[in-house]
Design a protein around this motif. Sequence first.
Motif, PDB file in Angstrom:
ATOM      1  N   TRP A  12     -45.004   0.742 -35.160  1.00 57.81           N
ATOM      2  CA  TRP A  12     -44.493   1.930 -35.722  1.00 57.81           C
ATOM      3  C   TRP A  12     -44.377   2.198 -37.047  1.00 57.81           C
ATOM      4  N   LYS A  13     -44.242   0.972 -37.932  1.00 57.49           N
ATOM      5  CA  LYS A  13     -43.941   1.329 -39.201  1.00 57.49           C
ATOM      6  C   LYS A  13     -42.747   2.013 -39.532  1.00 57.49           C
ATOM      7  N   MET A  14     -42.673   2.819 -40.541  1.00 59.08           N
ATOM      8  CA  MET A  14     -41.370   3.868 -40.900  1.00 59.08           C
ATOM      9  C   MET A  14     -41.803   5.096 -40.244  1.00 59.08           C
ATOM     10  N   GLY A  93     -43.935 -11.040 -41.930  1.00 60.08           N
ATOM     11  CA  GLY A  93     -45.107 -11.287 -42.970  1.00 60.08           C
ATOM     12  C   GLY A  93     -46.184 -10.353 -43.004  1.00 60.08           C
ATOM     13  N   HIS A  94     -45.642  -9.143 -42.548  1.00 63.93           N
ATOM     14  CA  HIS A  94     -46.906  -7.865 -42.443  1.00 63.93           C
ATOM     15  C   HIS A  94     -47.157  -7.864 -44.013  1.00 63.93           C
ATOM     16  N   SER A  95     -48.395  -7.634 -44.338  1.00 63.85           N
ATOM     17  CA  SER A  95     -49.034  -7.256 -45.479  1.00 63.85           C
ATOM     18  C   SER A  95     -48.179  -6.344 -46.437  1.00 63.85           C
ATOM     19  N   TYR A 160     -54.078 -11.521 -37.096  1.00 65.49           N
ATOM     20  CA  TYR A 160     -54.961 -11.522 -38.373  1.00 65.49           C
ATOM     21  C   TYR A 160     -55.037 -10.249 -38.516  1.00 65.49           C
ATOM     22  N   GLU A 161     -54.596  -9.834 -39.602  1.00 68.24           N
ATOM     23  CA  GLU A 161     -54.874  -8.284 -40.030  1.00 68.24           C
ATOM     24  C   GLU A 161     -55.448  -8.228 -41.571  1.00 68.24           C
ATOM     25  N   PRO A 162     -56.958  -8.237 -41.598  1.00 66.33           N
ATOM     26  CA  PRO A 162     -57.563  -8.092 -42.955  1.00 66.33           C
ATOM     27  C   PRO A 162     -56.784  -6.733 -43.645  1.00 66.33           C
ATOM     28  N   ALA A 165     -58.597  -3.633 -43.809  1.00 63.76           N
ATOM     29  CA  ALA A 165     -58.871  -2.805 -42.598  1.00 63.76           C
ATOM     30  C   ALA A 165     -57.512  -2.019 -41.868  1.00 63.76           C
ATOM     31  N   ILE A 166     -56.508  -2.283 -42.631  1.00 62.87           N
ATOM     32  CA  ILE A 166     -55.166  -1.692 -42.338  1.00 62.87           C
ATOM     33  C   ILE A 166     -55.164  -0.233 -42.519  1.00 62.87           C
ATOM     34  N   GLY A 167     -54.888   0.729 -41.593  1.00 66.17           N
ATOM     35  CA  GLY A 167     -54.919   2.197 -41.775  1.00 66.17           C
ATOM     36  C   GLY A 167     -55.960   2.718 -42.512  1.00 66.17           C
ATOM     37  N   THR A 168     -57.355   2.120 -42.631  1.00 63.52           N
ATOM     38  CA  THR A 168     -58.438   2.593 -43.291  1.00 63.52           C
ATOM     39  C   THR A 168     -59.548   3.202 -42.571  1.00 63.52           C
ATOM     40  N   GLY A 204     -55.598  -7.232 -35.883  1.00 59.99           N
ATOM     41  CA  GLY A 204     -55.031  -5.988 -36.148  1.00 59.99           C
ATOM     42  C   GLY A 204     -55.543  -5.287 -37.677  1.00 59.99           C
ATOM     43  N   GLY A 205     -55.876  -3.973 -37.490  1.00 58.41           N
ATOM     44  CA  GLY A 205     -56.613  -3.383 -38.664  1.00 58.41           C
ATOM     45  C   GLY A 205     -57.507  -2.440 -38.027  1.00 58.41           C
ATOM     46  N   SER A 206     -56.843  -1.017 -37.857  1.00 58.32           N
ATOM     47  CA  SER A 206     -57.451   0.079 -37.423  1.00 58.32           C
ATOM     48  C   SER A 206     -58.060  -0.116 -35.892  1.00 58.32           C
ATOM     49  N   VAL A 207     -57.492  -0.888 -35.043  1.00 53.35           N
ATOM     50  CA  VAL A 207     -57.776  -0.796 -33.634  1.00 53.35           C
ATOM     51  C   VAL A 207     -57.537   0.615 -33.000  1.00 53.35           C
ATOM     52  N   ALA A 224     -53.921  -7.146 -29.593  1.00 54.91           N
ATOM     53  CA  ALA A 224     -53.970  -6.305 -30.764  1.00 54.91           C
ATOM     54  C   ALA A 224     -52.878  -6.176 -31.487  1.00 54.91           C
ATOM     55  N   LEU A 225     -52.772  -5.884 -32.577  1.00 54.42           N
ATOM     56  CA  LEU A 225     -51.523  -5.435 -33.468  1.00 54.42           C
ATOM     57  C   LEU A 225     -51.926  -3.874 -33.792  1.00 54.42           C
ATOM     58  N   VAL A 226     -51.374  -2.903 -33.441  1.00 55.05           N
ATOM     59  CA  VAL A 226     -51.672  -1.663 -33.549  1.00 55.05           C
ATOM     60  C   VAL A 226     -50.980  -1.034 -34.372  1.00 55.05           C
ATOM     61  N   GLY A 227     -51.264  -0.250 -35.465  1.00 53.07           N
ATOM     62  CA  GLY A 227     -50.385   0.710 -36.228  1.00 53.07           C
ATOM     63  C   GLY A 227     -50.792   2.091 -35.788  1.00 53.07           C
ATOM     64  N   GLY A 228     -51.538   2.757 -36.609  1.00 55.19           N
ATOM     65  CA  GLY A 228     -51.280   4.221 -36.529  1.00 55.19           C
ATOM     66  C   GLY A 228     -51.613   4.717 -35.060  1.00 55.19           C
ATOM     67  N   ALA A 229     -52.333   4.066 -34.336  1.00 53.54           N
ATOM     68  CA  ALA A 229     -52.857   4.511 -32.793  1.00 53.54           C
ATOM     69  C   ALA A 229     -51.573   4.040 -31.932  1.00 53.54           C
TER      70      ALA A 229
END
Length: 246
Positions: A12-14, A93-95, A160-162, A165-168, A204-207, A224-229
């Motif tokens: 969920w990040k912040m 160690g998230h980018s 593995y999170e290029p 690709a994160i949030g893009t 992870g990265g824009s899944v 998957a490691l999923v941020g925004g979605a």
Amino acid sequence: MTDMRQLIAGNWKMHGRLAEVAAYAEAIRKAPAHVDILICPPFTLLDRFAAALSSSAVALGAQDCHPTPQGAHTGDISAQMLAETGATHVILGHSERRENHGESNAVVMAKAQAAIAAGLTPIVCVGETEDQRNEGEAEGVVRGQLAHSLPAKFAGVVAYEPIWAIGTGRTPTEADVTTMHATIRTALLAQLGEAGRGIKILYGGSVKPSNAATLLALPEVGGALVGGASLQAEDLLAIAASAPRS
Ligand code: PEP
């Protein structure tokens, strides 16, 4: 891999307020049973989420921890403190932490050791920048991160999170994900011996629901490691539903 069940982890990040927890938890309880689901909200929501998810199969994780159990570290939270809330996992160690908080591989390794000592499962993130990929350095960069971020007795998950690709909304090609996950598996076996075979490797990265089935079906992709979605329960549920059955 020994455990073929995929892990779908939401970062969920912040984002997220107390008032959102109950409805989200209620919705995510209905996740399909063929995958493991993990929600990693901000620290402030862990306790409330733990109560809302009690007696459900959904696991709870944090997004960082301090490498020491306690001490004069204003603003920091230890792995033991996280475990007390009911968290079982911690993203490390998230980018965004490597970049915004200057976290080195050595710091990530110390945090992973602390997490394991506290009984948590660390999810250690690795991944290259766009320039590094364009220069043909992606695999070397990731191998270096694994070599210097994972403790000798690592028991956890690798994501593995290029970074590009994160949030893009952009994702690597299927061939590039396949190559990188194979590289990571080879590195894990070299570093950890047979134990490296059982480490899940998440992408992870824009899944999102529209690309999850393709990404999750690739070899050596263990989830998957999923941020925004992950912020919308229905999107995370759709991603989970598209994970292959073992
Ligand atoms: C992340 O930051 O871990 C991530 C994968 O973000 P997103 O899914 O939004 O690209």
